[in-house]
Scaffold this motif. Sequence first.
Motif, PDB file in Angstrom:
ATOM      1  N   LYS A  60     -57.353  14.422 -38.456  1.00  0.00           N
ATOM      2  CA  LYS A  60     -57.380  12.976 -38.380  1.00  0.00           C
ATOM      3  C   LYS A  60     -56.511  12.322 -39.822  1.00  0.00           C
ATOM      4  O   LYS A  60     -56.606  13.292 -40.481  1.00  0.00           O
ATOM      5  CB  LYS A  60     -58.730  12.582 -38.164  1.00  0.00           C
ATOM      6  CG  LYS A  60     -59.433  13.080 -36.950  1.00  0.00           C
ATOM      7  CD  LYS A  60     -59.231  12.792 -35.674  1.00  0.00           C
ATOM      8  CE  LYS A  60     -59.812  13.440 -34.557  1.00  0.00           C
ATOM      9  NZ  LYS A  60     -59.058  13.365 -33.271  1.00  0.00           N
ATOM     10  N   PRO A  61     -55.936  11.369 -39.377  1.00  0.00           N
ATOM     11  CA  PRO A  61     -55.370  10.679 -40.572  1.00  0.00           C
ATOM     12  C   PRO A  61     -56.680  10.280 -41.415  1.00  0.00           C
ATOM     13  O   PRO A  61     -57.269   9.791 -41.139  1.00  0.00           O
ATOM     14  CB  PRO A  61     -54.847   9.728 -40.063  1.00  0.00           C
ATOM     15  CG  PRO A  61     -55.216   9.260 -38.703  1.00  0.00           C
ATOM     16  CD  PRO A  61     -55.998  10.347 -37.997  1.00  0.00           C
ATOM     17  N   TYR A  62     -56.160  10.372 -42.734  1.00  0.00           N
ATOM     18  CA  TYR A  62     -57.033   9.919 -43.782  1.00  0.00           C
ATOM     19  C   TYR A  62     -56.541   8.648 -44.569  1.00  0.00           C
ATOM     20  O   TYR A  62     -57.207   7.840 -44.929  1.00  0.00           O
ATOM     21  CB  TYR A  62     -57.675  11.191 -44.815  1.00  0.00           C
ATOM     22  CG  TYR A  62     -59.022  10.884 -45.558  1.00  0.00           C
ATOM     23  CD1 TYR A  62     -60.045  11.174 -44.906  1.00  0.00           C
ATOM     24  CD2 TYR A  62     -58.973  10.047 -46.419  1.00  0.00           C
ATOM     25  CE1 TYR A  62     -60.950  10.867 -45.494  1.00  0.00           C
ATOM     26  CE2 TYR A  62     -60.263   9.581 -47.079  1.00  0.00           C
ATOM     27  CZ  TYR A  62     -61.371  10.011 -46.473  1.00  0.00           C
ATOM     28  OH  TYR A  62     -62.580   9.658 -47.128  1.00  0.00           O
ATOM     29  N   ALA A  63     -55.206   8.698 -44.955  1.00  0.00           N
ATOM     30  CA  ALA A  63     -54.851   7.930 -46.082  1.00  0.00           C
ATOM     31  C   ALA A  63     -53.296   7.675 -45.683  1.00  0.00           C
ATOM     32  O   ALA A  63     -52.578   8.816 -45.253  1.00  0.00           O
ATOM     33  CB  ALA A  63     -55.097   7.961 -47.326  1.00  0.00           C
ATOM     34  N   PHE A  64     -52.727   6.597 -46.033  1.00  0.00           N
ATOM     35  CA  PHE A  64     -51.533   6.744 -46.211  1.00  0.00           C
ATOM     36  C   PHE A  64     -51.132   6.447 -47.716  1.00  0.00           C
ATOM     37  O   PHE A  64     -51.581   5.814 -48.431  1.00  0.00           O
ATOM     38  CB  PHE A  64     -50.644   5.171 -45.581  1.00  0.00           C
ATOM     39  CG  PHE A  64     -50.839   4.951 -44.171  1.00  0.00           C
ATOM     40  CD1 PHE A  64     -50.008   5.706 -43.307  1.00  0.00           C
ATOM     41  CD2 PHE A  64     -51.729   4.101 -43.487  1.00  0.00           C
ATOM     42  CE1 PHE A  64     -50.226   5.712 -41.897  1.00  0.00           C
ATOM     43  CE2 PHE A  64     -51.587   3.897 -42.159  1.00  0.00           C
ATOM     44  CZ  PHE A  64     -50.654   4.797 -41.388  1.00  0.00           C
ATOM     45  N   ASN A  65     -49.962   7.393 -48.024  1.00  0.00           N
ATOM     46  CA  ASN A  65     -49.720   7.435 -49.419  1.00  0.00           C
ATOM     47  C   ASN A  65     -47.955   6.985 -49.785  1.00  0.00           C
ATOM     48  O   ASN A  65     -47.202   7.851 -49.084  1.00  0.00           O
ATOM     49  CB  ASN A  65     -49.959   8.655 -49.837  1.00  0.00           C
ATOM     50  CG  ASN A  65     -50.226   8.993 -51.537  1.00  0.00           C
ATOM     51  OD1 ASN A  65     -49.430   8.440 -52.114  1.00  0.00           O
ATOM     52  ND2 ASN A  65     -50.777   9.848 -51.783  1.00  0.00           N
ATOM     53  N   ALA A  66     -47.728   6.239 -50.468  1.00  0.00           N
ATOM     54  CA  ALA A  66     -48.356   4.988 -51.050  1.00  0.00           C
ATOM     55  C   ALA A  66     -47.522   3.714 -51.122  1.00  0.00           C
ATOM     56  O   ALA A  66     -46.431   3.783 -50.994  1.00  0.00           O
ATOM     57  CB  ALA A  66     -48.699   5.704 -52.377  1.00  0.00           C
TER      58      ALA A  66
END
Length: 280
Positions: A60-66
């Motif tokens: 699953k996607p957790y975060a966009f960086n940045a």
Amino acid sequence: MKIVFNEATTLQNSTLKNDLDLCEKHGYDGIEIRLDKLKEFLASYTVDDLKQFFASHRLKPYAFNALEFITFRDEEGFGQIRRDLQFLCEIGQQIGCKTVIAVPTFDVGDYTKAEIKAETVRVLRELAELSEPYGVKIALEFCGYPNCSVNTFAQAYEIVKEVDSGQVGLVLDCFHFHAMNSRLEDLQAADPKDIFVFHMDDCEDLPVGALRDHHRVWPGDGAIDLDGILRTLQAIGYNEMASIELFRPEYWQWEAEETIQTGKAKMENVLRRYFEIERV
């Protein structure tokens, strides 16, 4: 504890499509998607392709960086920050990615700590106001370099507490924590709910202020007191995720699969001392 992959670790030897396939194959729980790799992916695929991948896979996607260098920008520069955030929020809403990492600006000149705090608080509130309707949060990542305007855990946490919003929290990166001598006592006093992202890495044994990204090494292979950090996280009740994030050119020369496999094994070997990891 969720095991997450940050795409900086394969910055020059892989693509988002390849990272997705390999992280799924090797049992990662989540991925931090880099903005540059996302834009490259969308030149050949669609957001719906990304949505369908996550819907049909364990990963699953957790975060966009940045979002980089968010403070002390001119009108044009901050306009681009807002456009990038809008872009990420719209995609995040579709694929279920709920966090965007934001990095403060370097080399800002002779601003005082109070002025830096006021500017960073102002910008974070504005970004959070934009992201909130999408259900997306903002995670401030302090950087452990002398020329970064926010470079210690204590300074970053003071800013987040001043913002005073569940929409805004912190990135705790072991490398940045170590690089400018952030204190375990400050981490011990933190609310685990304010730590939105936890980056795991290690580094060579250089003096305070001398470390740079290319000095990062696999967790457990360097000089960082990872046991102290992990023991403190365990004590305050943090048990959400850990993401491997390295920028070491040496590792970019490897096959991406070897990098992704090694990162997971190295990270889990250290984490298991303090946290339970789901077996795949």
